[in-house]
Design an enzyme around this catalytic site. Sequence first.
Site, mmCIF file in Angstrom:
data_model
loop_
_atom_site.group_PDB
_atom_site.id
_atom_site.type_symbol
_atom_site.label_atom_id
_atom_site.label_comp_id
_atom_site.label_asym_id
_atom_site.label_seq_id
_atom_site.Cartn_x
_atom_site.Cartn_y
_atom_site.Cartn_z
ATOM 1 N N ASP A 124 0.916 -0.868 0.083
ATOM 2 C CA ASP A 124 0.033 -0.169 -0.360
ATOM 3 C C ASP A 124 1.087 1.323 -0.143
ATOM 4 O O ASP A 124 1.654 1.443 0.869
ATOM 5 C CB ASP A 124 -0.613 -0.153 1.088
ATOM 6 N N GLU A 163 -10.986 -2.081 4.234
ATOM 7 C CA GLU A 163 -9.295 -1.374 4.722
ATOM 8 C C GLU A 163 -9.508 0.140 3.572
ATOM 9 O O GLU A 163 -10.034 0.607 2.712
ATOM 10 C CB GLU A 163 -8.479 -2.547 3.789
#
Length: 490
Positions: A40, A218
């Site tokens: 990420d 998320e």
Amino acid sequence: MLTTTRIQNAEEKLSKASQEINNRYRLGYHIMAPANWINDPNGLIQFNGEYHVFYQHHPYDENWGPMHWGHVKSKDLVHWEHCRVALAPGDACDKDGCFSGSGVDHDGKLTLIYTGHHYIDKEKDLFYQNQNIAVSQDGVTFEKVGENPVIAEPPADSSHHFRDPKVWKHDDTWYMILGNSTKDDVGRVILYRSSDLRNWEYIGVLAQSDGTLGYMWECPDFFELDGKYVLLISPQGIEEKGDLYKNLFQTGYLVGEYDYNTNKFEHGSFTELDNGHDFYAVQTFLDDKGRRIAIGWMDMWESDMPTKADGWCGALTLPRVVTMGSNNKLLMNPVEELALLRETEHEVSTNQIISGSYLAEIKEELLEIKATFDLKNTSAQSVGIKIRGIEQEEAVLTYQLDHQKLTLDCSKLGKEKDGVRNTILEESDQLSVHVFIDRSSIEVFVNNGQATMTSRIYPREERLGIELFTENGDVKIEEFTYWKLKDVWK
């Protein structure tokens, strides 16, 4: 072990590993770590005139492991410079990982807010999570604050999933949203507020799944765009539905109206943001030109990742400007600074009618392509572009006029198992295609951001060229131009 020692160890490991990697799929103009694993994007911010991008990083291995924060910076969103590892886990507040989070300018200091990960039983994946802060005086070296964790535990009705803080300031108050799920596995985003980034008050649920949007949301992001409010989320556990939700996990958005006084977010339905294979965990930031810029992880959990054999894994997408289109549809287009990558321009044709195929022979690996098809006066059933290898390999982008369906097929370019992705376009008089090809990626922007498709590709053959094609008829090509792009990492 002291944080500084852990960071030095990580830097030494990265330096050694970067000498040993195989470069066959190394990207020429995308953000990557010097070696080993990344996922990420984190902490995106423009600070003191420079763009900073952090990322989830395991500096010791090409597989996911105890998460550190890698760090690059740039003055122009194109030429990136590796900085030292920003965060290393192992303190009481983040024993087993410094998970995703965000970056803010607080009193002139670059401040990171991130999730601390703690295993109770690693084999059974039992863990707890908390929220922490690290501060930098120079934008490169970070110190974790003594008050950590600033949020020690989730709300009482929450599961152990409690991560990925996105923090912003509204008026004089700081707000934080977190990805979360309920005790009965319903994905949601929850909201906190603070006057000083240290003491946080729980406000409540910002948005929650209706039962169809997975067990965990998320990497949330929340911002105002053209008078509307946008919640970006990356849900886990949505079931595949025809051409929708084909990846293991998705990234998409909800658009609506929000009231800070009541914490009421009235929104429409969930829409995927990118329809390719490899786009997840997107984050955005506002720059000094007023642009909302998005960057995502350019890979997907549990997919084939051939670069692991080469000593590295993971990359980030090109920076994209996010704007609001009609019917609350988010549009993404590459930032204009990417024109700095162009080395040579080749205008192949304008206003030329083709039937069957037209091939421009190009051996270059790093390319930008623009092609516009006139759909008003065409007899073809479908039109498209192929990125071709010298023998069998090709990535194919096809638009079927009768179904308005756009297909990206990478099954002959490293995605043999699950190579095809589809999306539907709004009806239009033309098909305008803007494509960026790197050594192991393809990013497609169609009709000024009406659709984007992002996928990793893994060629084994030398390149033959770019082919424009039609099926069952002819079409006028209004423009066909390509640029050879430079390798910013060399």
